[in-house]
Structures are given as structure tokens and as C-alpha cells.
Design an enzyme around this catalytic site. Structure first.
Site: not given
Ligand code: HAS
Length: 560
Positions: A218, A222, A372-374, A435-436
Site C-alpha cells: 500500500h 503512495y 478503482h485502481f485505474h 478480477r484476474r
Molecule cells: Fe487504493 C486497492 C483504499 C488510493 C491503488 N488501490 C488498491 C489497488 C491498487 C490501488 C493498485 O481500503 C489494488 C491492489 C491489488 O492489486 O489488490 N486507495 C484506498 C484509499 C485511497 C486509495 C482509501 N489506491 C489509491 C491510490 C492508488 C491506489 C492513490 C494508486 C496510485 N485501495 C484501497 C483499499 C484497497 C485498495 C482498501 C484494497 C481493496 C481490496 O479489497 O483488495 C485514498 O488514498 C484515496 C483518497 C483520495 C481522495 C480524492 C481526492 C481528490 C483529489 C482531486 C481533486 C480535484 C481537483 C480538480 C482539485 C479523497 C485530490 C478540480 C477541477 C475541476 C475542473 C473539476
């Protein structure tokens, strides 16, 4: 600024090699959607088996590309913001270890001896060359980090009382996280997987190996994300024509990542009975905590973009969104970063669903997960890497970027592709689509007794998205290699668009000092992982012999 020839070459190779390998990574992504949709009903294409292709897709895109880029981008930020070059010998060792490691792992995957997917969970077994290659790639990236330590400490000595530039702070934090989390996977690979794969030991403790992987796994996400965050904070407001709303918010977000990126790995293992409920609950709570720096980022960057839009003459509550430089081909980095941010709104929201102990039961191991992860790793991470790679390549080689119109269209096409693709995957995931799995040979094959007609529209939707993504990637390769093979037309140099902060904020020494954060990081890891480790030792089931993906019987059965 000028950069020495040797450092220019190091960075250029670190950009060129992974982008070249990415051609295979993208091709195998396309094959995934074709195989799953049931358009073909076969276990292999052009001599490459389904799981072999999936391993190549995951390892090249998510491990090789991201690691090379993090090191190349790290070199560039250190050189540009500290005006000092990293240690040349260590940087060269880093480059060579990463190249040799990647070639070993690639050879193992192409030969079909390492179809273990990017998570290389035992009891799936790969050839020792795969594990050794992966270990060398990681150790090589450590040397990249070590090459920055001397110039960074010299800079701090010479600039007492001055804040570390945000981009450098982000780079050092990112590689500190990397150094800590990779120790677990190094142990897993060198002490557990290698001797087992070489036949020195017959069985392996699967729960312990998986726990060590996710201790790393995990934090790995990051490690992928932080270079993009550096671009969002230190560059995007300037690119958009504005200023950063709060530098302190950016620093705080980065330090929270330092504390919370590692001790959340068990959220990938909620469905594994080996862990006690308390261990899972605590890491679930910390997982919500690690979303906080992304919320901070969402508000800070939105405020910075609003400021930029208003400076460009926007009126009304949302008028700023219309005034941003979406189609400015001479400022194409904006398109890559904004598309990544938009995708991340949905990637983040789906991550929060995953983090919930109860909702995770519905989505775990279904197609929801790649959905999710894409929208995370193939969203803000991948787009920032593509945009910055061609930008840096052009500056450091002195070659004008070719086909700038195409370069600007690429991220929008990718955004549309990912939205369609991830919708298909997540919709399918909610209907139980795994998946997979090579669905085309069974579940999406009308002639098979396991046929699931409800997964046909979902996998078809993913196929449409996947084709659009492939077209976008092909356009990118066209522009990237046309640039790389063109003639030099200006003096090579390094230049980053650098953001100013909107208002001078109170100097908070805690945001310029690693020590307290490192102490909290270590304490949090101990509290989260001692119970997890104890749980794996309580496991009293049998250790596992090695398996291959194509057979439910252990390999080399005669040996056991
Ligand atoms: Fe995740 C599984 C929870 C973030 C990647 N994640 C995965 C896997 C990958 C992955 C690759 O709790 C699969 C692994 C595998 O092969 O089994 N993930 C989270 C949570 C976050 C999160 C809570 N993941 C990421 C990021 C990744 C990533 C970043 C890659 C870079 N994830 C999980 C969990 C699993 C999981 C479980 C396991 C599930 C399972 O059962 O297998 C948090 O960090 C996300 C927080 C993000 C936000 C969004 C903030 C939004 C922003 C954009 C703002 C937009 C603006 C534009 C300013 C709160 C910053 C506005 C302007 C306009 C013009 C509209």
C-alpha cells in the site's frame, strides 16, 4: 539551468527505457479487455498466455515505469531546486542496477517462467530470476535516493532557516516512505521466496509472505502518487496561471503521507481469516486517515485553480472552471494534470468504499478493484508521468516536442477511455464479476456451461474504454518517439514551471523538520504491525508448496 552531460544522459535513459517497455504494457492491457469480453475464447495469444500477459501488464506499467520515473524526476527536482547535482557514482549504480534488474525480470516474464502477477503472491512460484530482477530494480532505486542525501544536507547547512523547496520535500518524503516499506518486500523476496523458488526449502508461510507484501504494497501506491502531488503543488498553479493557495497545506499533506502510507496494508487483507478483528479495525481507521492529505490536496488545488481562473477573468461561482488553459498546446502539462485530478475524484471515492470493512466484503477480488485502481494509478499517476516524461525529455535533449496537438489531446482521450472502462469494470464488480480471470474461456463464452450473460455488457463496456485508451497511448508513443528521434534544435537545459504561494504564511518549524514525523511514523507502524505480525505467527495451517497458474496441483510434485 544547465545540467552536466552525464546527468542529462542518466535522466534521459531513465525516461526512454520505461516508455519503450510501456509499448508491451499497453498492448497487454488491450489483450486483457479483449480476453475478458469474450470476443475471443482462448488462453493465449501470439504465444503469450493470459496470466503471463497480465503479469507483463502489471509489472511494466505499475512497477517498472513508476520506479524509473520516480528516480528520474527525483534527480531533476534535486538538481533544479537545490542547484546541486546528486552524487554521480551512486546515481550511475542506481541506473545500472535498475536496468539489469528490469531486463532480468522482463526476460523471466517473456519466457513464461514468471506468471505470478505484479503481487507475486505465493504459492504461485516464479523463476528465481524474476525475484532477483525485482530486488535489483528496488535496490537500484534506493541508490537514486542515496545520491541525493549529500547535496540535500549540504543545501540545508548552507540555507539554515530557509524552507526546503516543496518539490524537494516531497521527493525526500517519498523516498523515505519507499526505503521503509521496501525493507519488508526485500525480506519476503530474499529470505522467503528466493530459497523456496530455488528448491532449498519446500514450503512457504503464505500469510506471512502476503502480510510482508502488503506492508510494502500500500505504501507503493503512495510512492506512485507523490510525484504527481509534487507536480500539483509545486507546478500546476503556475501552469494554470495562478498561485498556490497554501504552501503549508501542501507540506502538511506530504508529512501525513509519511506517517500513514505504510501502516494500512492490512486493508488489502480484510477477507483473510488469519488477522484478528482488532488488527483489521485499527488499519481500517488509519486508512480513512490516509485519505485526509488527499482531501487537503483537493481543497488546496481547487482553490489555487479558482484563483487562476479568476485571474483569467472568470466570474460567478463556477466560471473559473471554464477559463483554465485546457487546450493550450504550448502549456500541455495542464491537460495531463487536470485530467488526472478529475479522475482522482472518482478513484478516491471508490478507495473510501474499499476501506470500509463491511463494503469491502462486496467488492474485494471483483472487477470493481481494477475499476478503482485505474482511476488512481492509471489516472493522476500515469498521466503525470506521461506529461512530465515528454516535457523533461524535450528539455534535457534539446529536441522540440513533435505533434503538440496530439500530445494535448492524449490526456482527454485517456480520461474518456478510463471513465468508460472503469464504469464497465465497477458495474461488473457489483454484479460479482471476478478480477484476474480469463472470462472469455468460460463466463463470457456462450458455449460454456459457466456462461454469465449479465457480465457481457459490463465487459463490452470495458472493451470500448480499453480501445479508446489504447488509441490515446498510441498517439502518445507516436509523439514521444518522433521527439526522441528528431534532431537537436536548442541548447539542452532544465526548467520547471514553479509556483509562488498566494500569501506568505506563518513559518511553522514542524513543517520543515523530519524528526518528529519520523518518530510518529515508527510508533504508528509498530502499533499497527506488531499485532498483524503476531497474527500470522498464530496461523497453524500447513505451509504451501509452489504452484503455477495453469494447474491446481503443486509443481514438481515428485520433490514433495
Ligand atoms: Fe487504493 C486497492 C483504499 C488510493 C491503488 N488501490 C488498491 C489497488 C491498487 C490501488 C493498485 O481500503 C489494488 C491492489 C491489488 O492489486 O489488490 N486507495 C484506498 C484509499 C485511497 C486509495 C482509501 N489506491 C489509491 C491510490 C492508488 C491506489 C492513490 C494508486 C496510485 N485501495 C484501497 C483499499 C484497497 C485498495 C482498501 C484494497 C481493496 C481490496 O479489497 O483488495 C485514498 O488514498 C484515496 C483518497 C483520495 C481522495 C480524492 C481526492 C481528490 C483529489 C482531486 C481533486 C480535484 C481537483 C480538480 C482539485 C479523497 C485530490 C478540480 C477541477 C475541476 C475542473 C473539476
Amino acid at each position: 539551468m544547465q545540467v552536466s552531460k552525464s546527468f542529462r544522459n542518466i535522466i534521459l535513459i531513465e525516461l526512454l527505457m520505461p516508455v519503450t517497455l510501456l509499448i508491451f504494457g499497453i498492448y497487454h492491457g488491450l489483450m486483457q479487455v479483449i480476453d475478458r469480453s469474450g470476443v475471443v475464447h482462448q488462453t493465449s495469444t501470439a504465444g503469450i498466455d493470459y496470466y503471463q500477459g497480465l503479469t507483463l501488464h502489471g509489472v511494466i506499467n505499475a512497477v517498472v515505469l513508476t520506479t524509473f520515473f520516480a528516480v528520474a524526476f527525483g534527480h531533476a527536482t534535486i538538481i533544479y531546486y537545490l542547484k546541486k547535482e546528486p552524487n554521480k557514482l551512486l546515481a550511475r549504480i542506481s541506473l545500472w542496477l535498475m536496468i539489469v534488474g528490469t531486463l532480468m525480470a522482463a526476460g523471466a516474464m517473456f519466457s513464461g517462467e514468471a506468471s505470478v502477477l505484479y503481487t507475486f503472491y505465493p504459492p504461485l512460484k516464479a523463476t528465481p530470476f524474476f525475484y532477483l530482477g525485482a530486488a535489483l530494480l528496488i535496490v537500484g532505486s534506493w541508490f537514486g535516493f542515496y545520491s541525493w542525501l549529500k547535496p540535500y544536507s549540504e543545501w540545508r547547512r548552507e540555507n539554515r532557516g530557509t524552507k526546503t523547496p516543496l518539490a524537494v520535500l516531497g521527493t525526500i518524503i517519498n523516498f523515505t516512505i519507499w526505503q521503509v516499506c521496501t525493507i519488508a518486500v526485500a525480506y519476503e523476496v530474499l529470505v522467503m521466496l528466493l530459497p523456496w523458488s530455488m528448491g532449498f526449502v519446500k514450503t512457504i508461510n503464505v500469510p506471512l509472505a502476503r502480510m510482508l507484501f502488503w506492508f510494502f504494497g500500500h505504501a507503493l501506491v503512495y510512492f506512485w502518487l507523490l510525484p504527481s502531488y509534487i507536480m500539483f503543488y509545486a507546478m500546476l498553479p503556475k501552469i494554470a496561471g495562478g498561485k498556490l493557495y497554501s504552501g503549508n497545506a501542501g507540506r502538511l499533506a506530504l508529512f501525513i503521507f509519511l506517517i500513514l502510507s505504510v501502516p494500512v496494508g492490512v486493508h488489502h487483507q480484510f477477507s483473510e481469516p488469519v488477522f484478528e478483528k482488532g488488527t483489521k479495525l485499527f488499519q481500517s481507521i488509519l486508512t480513512y486517515g490516509v485519505a485526509i492529505p488527499s482531501f487537503i490536496t483537493a481543497f488546496t488545488i481547487a482553490a489555487s485553480l479558482e484563483y487562476a481562473g479568476r485571474k483569467r477573468g472568470a466570474k460567478g461561482l463556477f466560471g473559473w472552471m471554464k477559463k483554465l488553459p485546457y487546450w493550450d498546446k504550448n502549456n500541455f502539462l495542464f491537460a495531463y494534470l487536470i485530467c488526472g485530478l478529475i479522475l482522482f475524484i472518482f478513484g478516491g471515492a471508490t478507495g473510501i468504499v474499499n476501506a470500509s470493512y463491511s463494503l469491502n466484503n462486496i467488492v474485494h477480488n471483483t472487477a470493481w478493484m481494477p475499476g478503482h485502481f485505474h482511476m488512481t494509478v492509471a489516472g493522476p499517476v500515469f498521466l503525470a508521468i506521461l506529461g512530465m516524461s515528454i516535457y523533461l525529455y524535450s528539455k534535457l535533449s534539446g529536441k522540440e516536442i513533435k505533434h503538440k496537438n496530439l500530445v494535448t489531446i492524449v490526456p482527454y482521450l485517456w480520461l474518456i477511455g478510463i471513465f468508460i472502462f472503469s464504469t464497465g469494470l465497477m458495474w461488473g464488480g457489483l454484479l460479482g464479476e471476478p478480477r484476474r480471470t480469463d472470462l472469455g474461456v468460460t463466463y463470457t463464452h456462450p458455449g460454456n456451461s459457466l456462461y454469465h450473460p449479465e457480465w457481457v455488457p459490463t465487459t463490452m463496456l470495458a472493451l470500448v474504454g480499453g480501445i479508446i485508451m489504447t488509441v490515446s497511448a498510441v498517439l502518445y508513443f507516436w509523439a514521444f518517439f518522433a521527439t526522441a528521434f528528431s534532431k537537436k534544435s536548442f541548447e539542452p537545459h532544465l526548467d520547471f514551471p514553479t509556483t509562488e504561494v498566494l500569501h506568505e504564511e506563518r513559518e511553522l518549524s514542524i513543517l520543515n523538520n523530519f524528526k518528529p514525523w519520523l518518530v510518529v511514523m515508527i510508533i504508528t507502524i509498530i502499533i499497527a504491525y506488531v499485532p498483524a505480525l503476531t497474527d500470522t505467527f498464530k496461523y497453524n495451517g500447513p505451509d504451501a508448496p509452489p504452484y503455477n497458474t495453469d494447474n491446481p496441483v503443486p509443481v514438481d510434485l515428485n520433490k514433495f
